[in-house]
Design a protein around this motif. Sequence first.
Motif, mmCIF file in Angstrom:
data_model
loop_
_atom_site.group_PDB
_atom_site.id
_atom_site.type_symbol
_atom_site.label_atom_id
_atom_site.label_comp_id
_atom_site.label_asym_id
_atom_site.label_seq_id
_atom_site.Cartn_x
_atom_site.Cartn_y
_atom_site.Cartn_z
ATOM 1 N N ASN A 1 -1.658 18.735 2.677
ATOM 2 C CA ASN A 1 -1.263 18.464 1.289
ATOM 3 C C ASN A 1 -1.301 16.958 1.076
ATOM 4 O O ASN A 1 -0.532 16.227 1.698
ATOM 5 N N LEU A 2 -2.189 16.522 0.200
ATOM 6 C CA LEU A 2 -2.343 15.080 -0.030
ATOM 7 C C LEU A 2 -1.565 14.651 -1.265
ATOM 8 O O LEU A 2 -1.552 15.375 -2.262
ATOM 9 N N CYS A 3 -0.947 13.476 -1.199
ATOM 10 C CA CYS A 3 -0.330 12.920 -2.410
ATOM 11 C C CYS A 3 -1.435 12.175 -3.176
ATOM 12 O O CYS A 3 -1.966 11.174 -2.678
ATOM 13 N N PRO A 4 -1.774 12.654 -4.387
ATOM 14 C CA PRO A 4 -2.891 12.022 -5.110
ATOM 15 C C PRO A 4 -2.591 10.580 -5.499
ATOM 16 O O PRO A 4 -3.504 9.787 -5.699
ATOM 17 N N HIS A 5 -1.312 10.247 -5.583
ATOM 18 C CA HIS A 5 -0.937 8.872 -5.965
ATOM 19 C C HIS A 5 -1.086 7.937 -4.765
ATOM 20 O O HIS A 5 -1.647 6.850 -4.884
ATOM 21 N N GLY B 1 1.340 6.406 -9.132
ATOM 22 C CA GLY B 1 2.682 6.768 -9.603
ATOM 23 C C GLY B 1 3.385 7.745 -8.685
ATOM 24 O O GLY B 1 3.144 7.769 -7.475
ATOM 25 N N CYS B 2 4.248 8.566 -9.247
ATOM 26 C CA CYS B 2 5.006 9.537 -8.451
ATOM 27 C C CYS B 2 5.620 10.537 -9.431
ATOM 28 O O CYS B 2 6.215 10.134 -10.438
ATOM 29 N N SER B 3 5.490 11.830 -9.133
ATOM 30 C CA SER B 3 6.008 12.842 -10.067
ATOM 31 C C SER B 3 7.531 12.756 -10.186
ATOM 32 O O SER B 3 8.098 13.080 -11.234
ATOM 33 N N CYS C 1 0.873 -1.178 0.000
ATOM 34 C CA CYS C 1 0.000 0.000 0.000
ATOM 35 C C CYS C 1 0.908 1.225 0.000
ATOM 36 O O CYS C 1 1.369 1.689 1.055
ATOM 37 N N GLY C 2 1.162 1.696 -1.189
ATOM 38 C CA GLY C 2 2.071 2.821 -1.390
ATOM 39 C C GLY C 2 2.048 3.092 -2.878
ATOM 40 O O GLY C 2 1.058 2.777 -3.547
ATOM 41 N N VAL C 3 3.128 3.639 -3.415
ATOM 42 C CA VAL C 3 3.124 3.935 -4.855
ATOM 43 C C VAL C 3 3.945 2.889 -5.627
ATOM 44 O O VAL C 3 4.639 2.062 -5.029
ATOM 45 N N ILE D 1 11.874 -6.275 -6.705
ATOM 46 C CA ILE D 1 13.279 -6.408 -7.113
ATOM 47 C C ILE D 1 14.091 -7.047 -5.987
ATOM 48 O O ILE D 1 14.924 -7.924 -6.208
ATOM 49 N N ILE D 2 13.824 -6.603 -4.757
ATOM 50 C CA ILE D 2 14.591 -7.101 -3.612
ATOM 51 C C ILE D 2 14.188 -8.532 -3.270
ATOM 52 O O ILE D 2 14.985 -9.309 -2.770
ATOM 53 N N SER D 3 12.947 -8.850 -3.527
ATOM 54 C CA SER D 3 12.436 -10.154 -3.112
ATOM 55 C C SER D 3 11.794 -10.828 -4.331
ATOM 56 O O SER D 3 10.576 -10.981 -4.416
ATOM 57 N N PRO D 4 12.613 -11.262 -5.316
ATOM 58 C CA PRO D 4 12.084 -11.661 -6.628
ATOM 59 C C PRO D 4 11.159 -12.879 -6.607
ATOM 60 O O PRO D 4 10.340 -13.038 -7.499
ATOM 61 N N ASP D 5 11.290 -13.732 -5.566
ATOM 62 C CA ASP D 5 10.434 -14.928 -5.540
ATOM 63 C C ASP D 5 9.081 -14.646 -4.897
ATOM 64 O O ASP D 5 8.223 -15.535 -4.818
ATOM 65 N N THR D 6 8.918 -13.438 -4.389
ATOM 66 C CA THR D 6 7.653 -13.070 -3.739
ATOM 67 C C THR D 6 6.718 -12.467 -4.774
ATOM 68 O O THR D 6 7.152 -11.702 -5.643
ATOM 69 N N ARG D 7 5.435 -12.826 -4.665
ATOM 70 C CA ARG D 7 4.434 -12.180 -5.521
ATOM 71 C C ARG D 7 4.091 -10.844 -4.870
ATOM 72 O O ARG D 7 3.735 -10.815 -3.681
ATOM 73 N N VAL D 8 4.234 -9.756 -5.616
ATOM 74 C CA VAL D 8 3.967 -8.421 -5.045
ATOM 75 C C VAL D 8 2.778 -7.801 -5.778
ATOM 76 O O VAL D 8 2.781 -7.703 -7.011
ATOM 77 N N LEU D 9 1.772 -7.412 -5.007
ATOM 78 C CA LEU D 9 0.574 -6.788 -5.579
ATOM 79 C C LEU D 9 0.477 -5.351 -5.096
ATOM 80 O O LEU D 9 0.858 -5.038 -3.963
ATOM 81 N N ILE D 10 -0.042 -4.477 -5.967
ATOM 82 C CA ILE D 10 -0.352 -3.113 -5.554
ATOM 83 C C ILE D 10 -1.839 -2.891 -5.869
ATOM 84 O O ILE D 10 -2.308 -3.258 -6.951
ATOM 85 N N PRO D 11 -2.596 -2.331 -4.922
ATOM 86 C CA PRO D 11 -4.045 -2.234 -5.121
ATOM 87 C C PRO D 11 -4.463 -1.336 -6.290
ATOM 88 O O PRO D 11 -5.564 -1.477 -6.802
#
Length: 344
Positions: A294-298, A125-127, A99-101, A110-120
């Motif tokens: 100030n909210l980060c829209p991403h 993104g990020c400017s 839960c992040g960008v 990249i750090i944990s290549p055998d792990t399945r990583v999901l992003i909701p």
Amino acid sequence: MSAADLPEHLLRPRWHPALERDYAELSTTLERLLPCVEVPMHLPWIDAILQLKRERGAVIMAHSYQSPEIFHGVADVTGDSLALAQAAKDCGADLIVLCGVHFMAETAKIISPDTRVLIPDLRAGCSLADSIAAADVRALRARHPGVPVVSYVNTTAEVKAESDACCTSANAVQVVEAMGSDRVIFLPDRYLGAYVASQTAVELMLWDGCCEVHETFTAAQARHARERFDVRLVAHPECPPEVLAEADFVGSTSAMGAWLAREKPERVALITECSMADNLRLRFPDTEFIQPCNLCPHMKRITLPNIHACLRDLSGEVMVPAGIAARARRALERMLAVGRGERV
Ligand code: 13P
Ligand code: SF4
């Protein structure tokens, strides 16, 4: 278990009276941070997410800029981007929901290549990450042969792959100095770069990227907050230099927490993303937080309903091509080695 086999209450979370009893303690916590009418609306989602998380054997990681119902309600690991990168390396999970960008989820993969990583939400993104491409890094190297490249983790995997080392705002000065060079190309945040340059004798060559959230703060706002509310000011180094000049303390997300623990100010304004104050308020009940919102829209693309959908459907998987991942991993490992006090 496929989504179709899940019980109805996990597929479509609904309010029921037992939630109030089961989540009495969490409700009290959230009522200190959110309008109290919102809390009962979050509970069905929190309940279903926690059950799905167990079902899937997932670890949920949340950046400090996530909303309180995520940060306090469902996350197993919370922290700044450095803490999340370290946790991805150490947690040993088969499934991470980040839960992040996007660059944070890519870093975990990249750090944990055998792990399945999901992003909701894959669009989070990020400017800063959008401000520079791999070809730009290659052009910088051609213009400055032999000068090492340190890139902020707020970059794509392709940019990391072109870099000698990564850093976060928590370790940028140490990483730059660990390169053992009089000159370093530092990218992409020109304000973080200028701040790091002010803290080291190493000459930095900067890129012109900016955080769209932190760049909007002004020195006049900072002075107004100090005069009007009699606060101490703590600013993130992604803010413009004239804002940092007004601050009592400049530091990364984690350093802000450490400063509050040390200084115990009566009143403070955190010149950074709005949710930081929400998420620190519980740790520092004797400090009053004046919150410039100030909210980060991403970051705010991530919600309880889309965390639920991602765990239910195992959607939003982050993939990094193996060749790019291997080169980017070297740069990230060098950053983590600096944190362990090793020579890089
Ligand atoms: P941290 O490295 O402090 O977690 O910050 C990440 C970020 O996106 C700041 O805007
Ligand atoms: Fe990127 Fe700024 Fe949002 Fe952080 S706060 S994710 S640097 S846009």
